[in-house]
Scaffold this active site. Structure first.
Site, PDB file in Angstrom:
ATOM      1  N   CYS A 107     -11.037 -47.054  15.352  1.00 30.49           N
ATOM      2  CA  CYS A 107     -10.439 -46.870  14.175  1.00 30.49           C
ATOM      3  C   CYS A 107     -11.208 -46.405  13.098  1.00 30.49           C
ATOM      4  O   CYS A 107     -11.962 -45.089  13.460  1.00 30.49           O
ATOM      5  CB  CYS A 107      -9.646 -48.341  13.730  1.00 30.49           C
ATOM      6  SG  CYS A 107      -8.459 -48.059  12.493  1.00 30.49           S
ATOM      7  N   HIS A 108     -11.855 -46.899  12.225  1.00 27.64           N
ATOM      8  CA  HIS A 108     -12.773 -46.454  11.270  1.00 27.64           C
ATOM      9  C   HIS A 108     -14.256 -46.832  11.796  1.00 27.64           C
ATOM     10  O   HIS A 108     -15.063 -46.285  10.960  1.00 27.64           O
ATOM     11  CB  HIS A 108     -12.468 -47.101  10.044  1.00 27.64           C
ATOM     12  CG  HIS A 108     -11.322 -46.699   9.283  1.00 27.64           C
ATOM     13  ND1 HIS A 108     -10.021 -47.075   9.619  1.00 27.64           N
ATOM     14  CD2 HIS A 108     -11.256 -45.462   8.364  1.00 27.64           C
ATOM     15  CE1 HIS A 108      -9.212 -46.441   8.763  1.00 27.64           C
ATOM     16  NE2 HIS A 108      -9.836 -45.385   8.125  1.00 27.64           N
TER      17      HIS A 108
END
Length: 187
Positions: A118-119
């Site tokens: 994800c991030h």
């Protein structure tokens, strides 16, 4: 349970890097469970000791997680692999922490598996680990990865010479399988 998680990681030690707050709960818990189910010893490390406040969907406070040590107290040589979960706020705090960035950079430089979802790849960007590499992430990181010299692709999970990346919580099953497999290959 996925079939890859039955691989033997006995004797492997894996660091999971989290921020004191803002790490996406499921992106921490599901990979940690897959790694321990496969036999790895998993240490949750953070920039501060105590407990980390996780979140659900980047917004809602979820459970707290006990921190096993701080990143500045350990070395990349203490671990066989690393997992960096996402969560917008948590990932942003980790990429701003010199010790977290240095730790991830050392793991990559040492050729040890590093997984991030994800991030979480923001920390890879900050460590200089994405140049010339093919990876994925949450789509909003595409420009950051490309500006750092990486090739961003929109795929469920991507492995590039020990670097395992994935896009979002919906991809966790495939990500966990690939992370366990990559660590099993390396240990």
């Amino acid at each position: 349970m996925s079939t890859m998680q039955s691989q033997d990681l006995d004797g492997a030690t894996v660091a999971v890097l989290v921020a004191p707050e803002g790490t996406e709960r499921v992106e921490l818990e599901q990979p940690r469970r897959a790694l321990t189910d496969a036999g790895a010893e998993v240490d949750v490390l953070s920039t501060d000791d105590g407990e980390a406040q996780t979140v659900d969907n980047d917004l809602e406070a979820a459970e707290t997680v006990e921190i096993g040590g701080t990143i500045d107290e350990v070395s990349a040589s203490d671990y066989d692999a690393t997992h960096v979960p996402g969560g917008t706020v948590g990932a942003d705090r980790l990429r701003a922490d010199d010790d977290a960035v240095a730790f991830v950079g050392e793991m990559v430089d040492d050729g040890k598996p590093v997984g991030s979802i994800c991030h979480g790849p923001w920390t890879l960007v900050e460590s200089g680990a994405v140049e010339g590499r093919r990876l994925t992430s949450y789509p909003s990181l595409e420009t950051d990865i490309e500006n750092a010299g990486g090739e961003w692709v929109d795929e469920t999970v991507v492995t590039d010479d020990g670097l395992v990346t994935s896009r979002k919580p919906d991809d966790l099953d495939a990500y966990c399988d690939e992370l366990v497999a990559e660590i099993a290959k390396a240990t």
